[in-house]
Write a protein that holds these residues in place. Structure first.
Motif, PDB file in Angstrom:
ATOM      1  N   MET A 197       0.846  -1.187   0.000  1.00 51.63           N
ATOM      2  CA  MET A 197       0.000   0.000   0.000  1.00 51.63           C
ATOM      3  C   MET A 197       0.885   1.241   0.000  1.00 51.63           C
ATOM      4  N   SER A 198       0.664   2.109  -0.925  1.00 46.67           N
ATOM      5  CA  SER A 198       1.463   3.329  -0.996  1.00 46.67           C
ATOM      6  C   SER A 198       0.802   4.445  -0.185  1.00 46.67           C
ATOM      7  N   ALA A 199       1.602   5.424   0.152  1.00 49.37           N
ATOM      8  CA  ALA A 199       1.096   6.557   0.920  1.00 49.37           C
ATOM      9  C   ALA A 199       0.121   7.369   0.067  1.00 49.37           C
ATOM     10  N   PRO A 200      -0.893   7.943   0.698  1.00 48.63           N
ATOM     11  CA  PRO A 200      -1.843   8.774  -0.055  1.00 48.63           C
ATOM     12  C   PRO A 200      -1.144   9.998  -0.660  1.00 48.63           C
ATOM     13  N   THR A 201      -1.621  10.396  -1.816  1.00 50.34           N
ATOM     14  CA  THR A 201      -1.102  11.602  -2.452  1.00 50.34           C
ATOM     15  C   THR A 201      -1.602  12.826  -1.702  1.00 50.34           C
ATOM     16  N   MET A 202      -1.051  13.973  -2.014  1.00 47.18           N
ATOM     17  CA  MET A 202      -1.492  15.202  -1.367  1.00 47.18           C
ATOM     18  C   MET A 202      -2.989  15.427  -1.618  1.00 47.18           C
ATOM     19  N   LYS A 203      -3.432  15.170  -2.815  1.00 45.91           N
ATOM     20  CA  LYS A 203      -4.851  15.353  -3.159  1.00 45.91           C
ATOM     21  C   LYS A 203      -5.727  14.414  -2.314  1.00 45.91           C
ATOM     22  N   GLU A 204      -5.276  13.162  -2.165  1.00 45.69           N
ATOM     23  CA  GLU A 204      -6.034  12.191  -1.361  1.00 45.69           C
ATOM     24  C   GLU A 204      -6.035  12.579   0.122  1.00 45.69           C
ATOM     25  N   LYS A 231      -5.792  15.643   1.361  1.00 44.12           N
ATOM     26  CA  LYS A 231      -6.681  16.800   1.522  1.00 44.12           C
ATOM     27  C   LYS A 231      -8.144  16.380   1.486  1.00 44.12           C
ATOM     28  N   ALA A 232      -8.484  15.433   0.610  1.00 44.54           N
ATOM     29  CA  ALA A 232      -9.858  14.938   0.533  1.00 44.54           C
ATOM     30  C   ALA A 232     -10.237  14.230   1.836  1.00 44.54           C
ATOM     31  N   CYS A 233      -9.311  13.453   2.370  1.00 43.30           N
ATOM     32  CA  CYS A 233      -9.541  12.754   3.640  1.00 43.30           C
ATOM     33  C   CYS A 233      -9.778  13.763   4.762  1.00 43.30           C
ATOM     34  N   TRP A 234      -8.897  14.733   4.884  1.00 36.25           N
ATOM     35  CA  TRP A 234      -9.017  15.724   5.953  1.00 36.25           C
ATOM     36  C   TRP A 234     -10.307  16.525   5.822  1.00 36.25           C
ATOM     37  N   ALA A 235     -10.682  16.862   4.604  1.00 37.73           N
ATOM     38  CA  ALA A 235     -11.927  17.610   4.387  1.00 37.73           C
ATOM     39  C   ALA A 235     -13.129  16.764   4.811  1.00 37.73           C
ATOM     40  N   PHE A 279     -16.182   9.754   4.961  1.00 37.79           N
ATOM     41  CA  PHE A 279     -14.913   9.847   5.695  1.00 37.79           C
ATOM     42  C   PHE A 279     -14.167   8.513   5.622  1.00 37.79           C
ATOM     43  N   GLU A 280     -14.875   7.405   5.866  1.00 39.17           N
ATOM     44  CA  GLU A 280     -14.243   6.089   5.833  1.00 39.17           C
ATOM     45  C   GLU A 280     -13.785   5.694   4.438  1.00 39.17           C
ATOM     46  N   SER A 281     -14.509   6.138   3.432  1.00 37.03           N
ATOM     47  CA  SER A 281     -14.131   5.755   2.067  1.00 37.03           C
ATOM     48  C   SER A 281     -12.964   6.582   1.529  1.00 37.03           C
TER      49      SER A 281
END
Length: 79
Positions: free
Chosen positions: A1-8, A10-14, A40-42
């Motif tokens: 599993m790779s680390a989430p991208t910056m875009k991912e 930001k979407a998670c935090w939002a 949030f979970e997805s």
């Protein structure tokens, strides 16, 4: 599993912030926030969800301690 991208991230935090705002607004009616919880979970890695859940619990506990002070249990010291 790779680390989430910056875009991912930001979407998670939002999604987390939106879910937490909903919980704050509807403290007595948390099921109203279920759709936001699923979002949030997805959008967040499972480990992040667990961390953020624990973090929110801790922050709410800390907020309560700061506003009400420490209340020892009634049974403390009685044996």
């Amino acid at each position: 599993m790779s680390a989430p991208t910056m875009k991912e991230r930001k979407a998670c935090w939002a999604a987390r912030d939106e879910f937490w705002r909903c919980l704050d607004r509807h403290t007595e009616d948390a099921p109203r926030c279920e759709k936001l919880r699923r979002s949030f979970e997805s959008l967040c890695p499972q480990q992040w969800v667990k961390y953020f859940d624990k973090r929110r619990d801790f922050l709410k506990y800390k907020e309560k301690l700061e506003s009400e002070g420490f209340q020892p249990p009634e049974t403390a010291g009685k044996a």
